[in-house]
Design an enzyme around this catalytic site. Structure first.
Site, PDB file in Angstrom:
ATOM      1  N   GLY A 222       0.812  -1.208   0.000  1.00  0.00           N
ATOM      2  CA  GLY A 222       0.000   0.000   0.000  1.00  0.00           C
ATOM      3  C   GLY A 222       0.847   1.260   0.000  1.00  0.00           C
ATOM      4  O   GLY A 222       1.952   1.300  -0.559  1.00  0.00           O
ATOM      5  N   SER A 223       0.342   2.300   0.646  1.00  0.00           N
ATOM      6  CA  SER A 223       0.987   3.616   0.569  1.00  0.00           C
ATOM      7  C   SER A 223       2.342   3.699   1.268  1.00  0.00           C
ATOM      8  O   SER A 223       3.056   4.685   1.078  1.00  0.00           O
ATOM      9  CB  SER A 223       0.045   4.685   1.127  1.00  0.00           C
ATOM     10  OG  SER A 223      -1.058   4.857   0.264  1.00  0.00           O
ATOM     11  N   THR A 224       2.713   2.700   2.075  1.00  0.00           N
ATOM     12  CA  THR A 224       4.078   2.714   2.619  1.00  0.00           C
ATOM     13  C   THR A 224       5.088   2.655   1.487  1.00  0.00           C
ATOM     14  O   THR A 224       6.218   3.133   1.623  1.00  0.00           O
ATOM     15  CB  THR A 224       4.316   1.541   3.587  1.00  0.00           C
ATOM     16  OG1 THR A 224       4.206   0.296   2.883  1.00  0.00           O
ATOM     17  CG2 THR A 224       3.343   1.569   4.743  1.00  0.00           C
ATOM     18  N   PHE A 225       4.671   2.081   0.332  1.00  0.00           N
ATOM     19  CA  PHE A 225       5.577   1.971  -0.816  1.00  0.00           C
ATOM     20  C   PHE A 225       5.857   3.333  -1.452  1.00  0.00           C
ATOM     21  O   PHE A 225       6.804   3.471  -2.242  1.00  0.00           O
ATOM     22  CB  PHE A 225       4.985   1.008  -1.854  1.00  0.00           C
ATOM     23  CG  PHE A 225       5.927   0.670  -2.972  1.00  0.00           C
ATOM     24  CD1 PHE A 225       6.986  -0.211  -2.775  1.00  0.00           C
ATOM     25  CD2 PHE A 225       5.766   1.245  -4.226  1.00  0.00           C
ATOM     26  CE1 PHE A 225       7.863  -0.507  -3.804  1.00  0.00           C
ATOM     27  CE2 PHE A 225       6.631   0.952  -5.263  1.00  0.00           C
ATOM     28  CZ  PHE A 225       7.691   0.058  -5.048  1.00  0.00           C
TER      29      PHE A 225
END
Length: 491
Positions: A222-225
């Site tokens: 998800g947005s951690t990427f």
């Protein structure tokens, strides 16, 4: 002696010396590699008929061998808080996993380093005793992580947490839920243990307890990427945290559908510096960055952090491979190239992007350590029974995915996530980081992430937490990370 006989004699002598050289080569330089080869089942034979070394952490003995009172096996294996530490210790029964496997020859007393130290015991026929292995894990923080994952992961689903000392690469926490109890499959359990091992290997639904969710399973990050996408944009597009990004609605180039933001207001309402777009987790801006980069350059940027290959934690103890695929295999088994729409979704950690909690903790750790990523490891020292040191770790640099200046910018960006972005619910905790919420298909719960570092102002540790369930990373993973890091920072 006539000439032909002389030549035959010389040839025979050469064959003899060649054979002796081959035998010495196999028994000498190749002996250890042959003994520890994964395909060599004989390395585990008769191992239960001699006391095996202990495995400990933080001065606490976690794994011991005790006499069974039987002829076979003569010794059993006992695991303290087995499910808590299983992702690190592994199990031992006819085969071995994790540290039990990686350090089998030392634990079993067959390593040449022990043989060299105890040559007289070998000479008189006494078997060398197994050495003791000391892990890097913080036992209390590991217990905290296990309890938090158990309490906050949806029933029948998975959770994992990893904490790394960013300066060295030492793994302080590697916890998984659900887990298994190595005591149930220890050598003394006999047929009952063998049957239990078969059950564990089959698993139930998505749960595969023998493949832990910290090191050995991948999930959409998800947005951690966006941390990886942002790094690639800095390195390959010349951007920085103040570069203005377009955060307005994004129409995907192939399908004509929209890539939505959670909110189209504030930083995500038109344009914003990368720092604010990151703090507010604007999907459209990082989707656009991925399209500017293209899937090949996004893959290259991720590879700097370790994506695309299996990270070797210890000998014969590799982590699962995280990946940002340029090509992938579709449902029909055909190879497909990642298209433009899929590239945009890859930039926000969706589509076919997969990562272990270990991998995302490595991403955070590089940001803590001035851009320098250290190779993660779980064994600190190995000592013989007389306390002489047989092995001591030498931390090694894995890569440098970003510069010191870029790492400082990401530290500030992660602090902004907690102070004014998507994780303001963690304001009272001494951590900074990035939230992530990844969809996993119809009928499946979200993969909820929080990666980051602690302490917030003078960071030392990088971490990643993932749980599967309803809701978002800020509430489904963030508080777990805060609880774990409170325990880690007590030391």
């Amino acid at each position: 002696m006539d000439k032909p006989i002389r030549w035959v004699a010389v040839f025979g002598m050469l064959l003899f010396f060649g054979l002796m050289a081959q035998v010495n080569y196999v028994q000498g330089s190749q002996a250890e590699s042959l003994r520890t080869d994964p395909h060599n089942a004989r390395q585990y034979q008769e191992v239960f008929n001699a006391p095996r070394g202990q495995i400990s952490a933080g001065g606490e003995v976690l794994v011991t061998s005790t006499p069974t009172g039987k002829d076979n096996p003569k010794y059993g294996r006992t695991y303290k808080d087995g499910p808590v530490f299983a992702p690190l210790t592994g199990y031992f029964n006819g085969n071995a996993t994790q540290v039990e496997r990686a350090y089998n020859s030392l634990l079993g007393g067959k390593d040449k380093r022990i043989a060299n130290q105890h040559w007289f015991d070998t000479f008189i026929g006494k078997k060398p005793e197994g050495a003791n292995v000391e892990l890097t894990v913080d036992p209390q923080a590991q217990r905290t992580a296990y309890a938090q994952l158990k309490a906050n992961t949806e029933a029948g689903r998975r959770g994992g947490a990893v904490v790394i000392d960013a300066k060295t690469g030492a793994v302080r926490v590697a916890a998984s839920w659900p887990s298994y109890d190595p005591n149930e499959v220890a050598p003394q359990t006999g047929d009952k243990g063998a049957k239990r091992l078969e059950q564990l290997e089959k698993g139930s639904g998505v749960v595969r307890p023998l493949n832990d969710n910290a090191l050995s399973q991948t999930f959409p990050p998800g947005s951690t990427f966006k941390t990886v996408t942002g790094t690639a944009a800095m390195n390959q597009l010349g951007m920085n945290d103040q570069t203005t990004l377009d955060t307005s609605p994004l129409t995907l180039p192939e399908s004509g559908t929209n890539l939505p933001n959670d909110s189209d207001t504030g930083a995500c309402g038109g344009q914003a510096p990368m720092k604010d777009a990151y703090a507010q987790s604007c999907n459209t801006s990082f989707g656009r960055l991925a399209l500017q980069l293209g899937i090949e350059r996004l893959n290259k940027g991720a590879a700097e952090y370790g994506f695309g290959k299996s990270v070797k934690i210890e000998p014969q103890m590799p982590a699962a491979e995280s990946d940002v695929p340029v090509n992938y295999t579709d449902a029909d088994g055909k190879q497909q190239h990642t298209g433009r729409d899929a590239t945009a979704r890859s930039g926000i950690g969706q589509e076919n992007v997969r990562a272990t909690p270990l991998q995302m903790a490595m991403v955070a750790s590089a940001i803590v350590n001035g851009g320098k990523l250290m190779n993660p490891y779980v064994v600190d020292k190995v000592r013989a029974k007389d306390q002489s040191e047989l092995y001591s770790v030498s931390p090694k640099e894995y890569s440098q995915p970003l510069s010191g200046s870029q790492a400082s910018q990401f530290q500030a960006m992660m602090r902004a996530v907690v102070q004014s972005g998507t994780a303001t619910n963690l304001k009272g905790d001494d951590i900074a980081g990035k939230t992530g919420t990844a969809e996993q298909g119809p009928g499946n719960p979200n993969a909820r992430w929080f990666i980051g570092f602690a302490p917030a102002d003078n960071p030392r540790y990088g971490f990643a937490v993932m749980t599967e369930g309803k809701g978002f990373g800020a509430t489904g993973a963030g508080p777990i990370a805060a609880a774990i890091m409170r325990q880690v920072l007590k030391k």
